[in-house]
Design a protein around this motif. Sequence first.
Motif, PDB file in Angstrom:
ATOM      1  N   SER A 116      -3.314   4.933  -8.652  1.00 28.24           N
ATOM      2  CA  SER A 116      -2.035   5.450  -8.142  1.00 28.24           C
ATOM      3  C   SER A 116      -2.149   6.947  -7.825  1.00 28.24           C
ATOM      4  O   SER A 116      -1.545   7.438  -6.866  1.00 28.24           O
TER       5      SER A 116
ATOM      6  N   GLU B 143       0.827  -1.216   0.000  1.00 29.82           N
ATOM      7  CA  GLU B 143       0.000   0.000   0.000  1.00 29.82           C
ATOM      8  C   GLU B 143       0.858   1.262   0.000  1.00 29.82           C
ATOM      9  O   GLU B 143       0.331   2.368  -0.117  1.00 29.82           O
TER      10      GLU B 143
ATOM     11  N   THR C 188       6.917   1.394  -1.875  1.00 30.56           N
ATOM     12  CA  THR C 188       6.250   0.168  -2.352  1.00 30.56           C
ATOM     13  C   THR C 188       7.233  -0.999  -2.353  1.00 30.56           C
ATOM     14  O   THR C 188       8.437  -0.795  -2.559  1.00 30.56           O
TER      15      THR C 188
ATOM     16  N   PHE D 273       0.496   1.752  -7.982  1.00 29.77           N
ATOM     17  CA  PHE D 273      -0.048   0.389  -7.992  1.00 29.77           C
ATOM     18  C   PHE D 273       0.076  -0.247  -9.374  1.00 29.77           C
ATOM     19  O   PHE D 273      -0.315   0.348 -10.381  1.00 29.77           O
TER      20      PHE D 273
END
Length: 347
Positions: free
Chosen positions: A143, A88, A125, A132
């Motif tokens: 994102s 996340e 990340t 993402f």
Amino acid sequence: MAFPAQRLRRLRQNEGIRGLVRENELSANKFILPLFAVPGSGIRKEIAALPGNYHLSVDELVHEACAAKDLGIPAVLLFGLPESKNDEASGAYDPKGIVQRAVRALKRSCPDVVVITDVCACEYTTTGHCGFIKDGYLDNDSSLELLTKITVSHAEAGSDIVAPAAMLDGQIAAMRAALDGRGFKNLPIMAYAAKYSSKLYDPFFKEGTNSTLAFGDKRTHQMDYSNADEAMREIALDIEEGADIVMVKPALFYLDIVARAKREFHMPLAVYNVSGEYAMIDAAARMGRLNRDSIMLEALTSMKRAGADLIITYFAKRAAEVLERKTGSGYGHVEAEVLEEALAKVR
Ligand code: PBG
Ligand code: ZN
């Protein structure tokens, strides 16, 4: 016309005259120093690929920013290395996250330093990607929500300028709206507007932020280095969406873009003299092939000459020291021994 009526060498005959007609000069007050915040305290660990730059715990980072300010450098650009990464990227928007803590400490202890925060997810990340990944592709809109959340958390921590770095479509508009909606309508945005997909960032990932990609690359969002017109479209869009300062990155191989951007848009223009550009000069200087300080000044001056107003550089402190102690030996052709002697005194 008698030969030669114009002798351009007349204005080059000594440093006094050369100084009078010099068109572009560097000044520390246009430098921005990148800083890397790490958890813990009392930590000041040199980054091997960026000698003279450090991983700094928040207490040390405050000292570094104050020292830079004393040298005339008005601003820092903050990056964070979180305790841990997750899918996340929650460390990026945690109110107690590393950047948020660094911002609060800076605003408390050296309130005059302009604190700029890099807004991206790639340090946070597990994949090292800027948002993402869905089916192998960096998903733009989900994102964007993440990056907007990061922006707002930086603003709430007290950031003076936010710098969105991800090259997502619509990111400036989304962040501007989010900031305005939360009472930050006066918070400026410095947009990484024309950011190229470049191997010159490798030292930054590998040793600066430890955020090497787990797979893939960033070519679906960062620009193809073969393109120039497209950079103008990127910059135009960011301005339309509300950017206050626009940036071209990297700097040295992209000075054509810098020159065009300055000509086409009448905006404050920043360049990012990135990690690989620094590493190249450092390596050549270590090998004894190039004089570090002379090349540093020549490189930074070329950015200025191309049209950069602001220069983000790992050289900021060294360049500020050199400029302060510049002798009659000539701008851009600093004598190595004179400088080494001067620098030895301040160290
Ligand atoms: C994004 C960011 C990067 C750099 C600065 N901000 C890497 C990237 O997005 O690809 C690179 C800077 C350098 O190489 O010095 N967080
Ligand atoms: Zn990123």
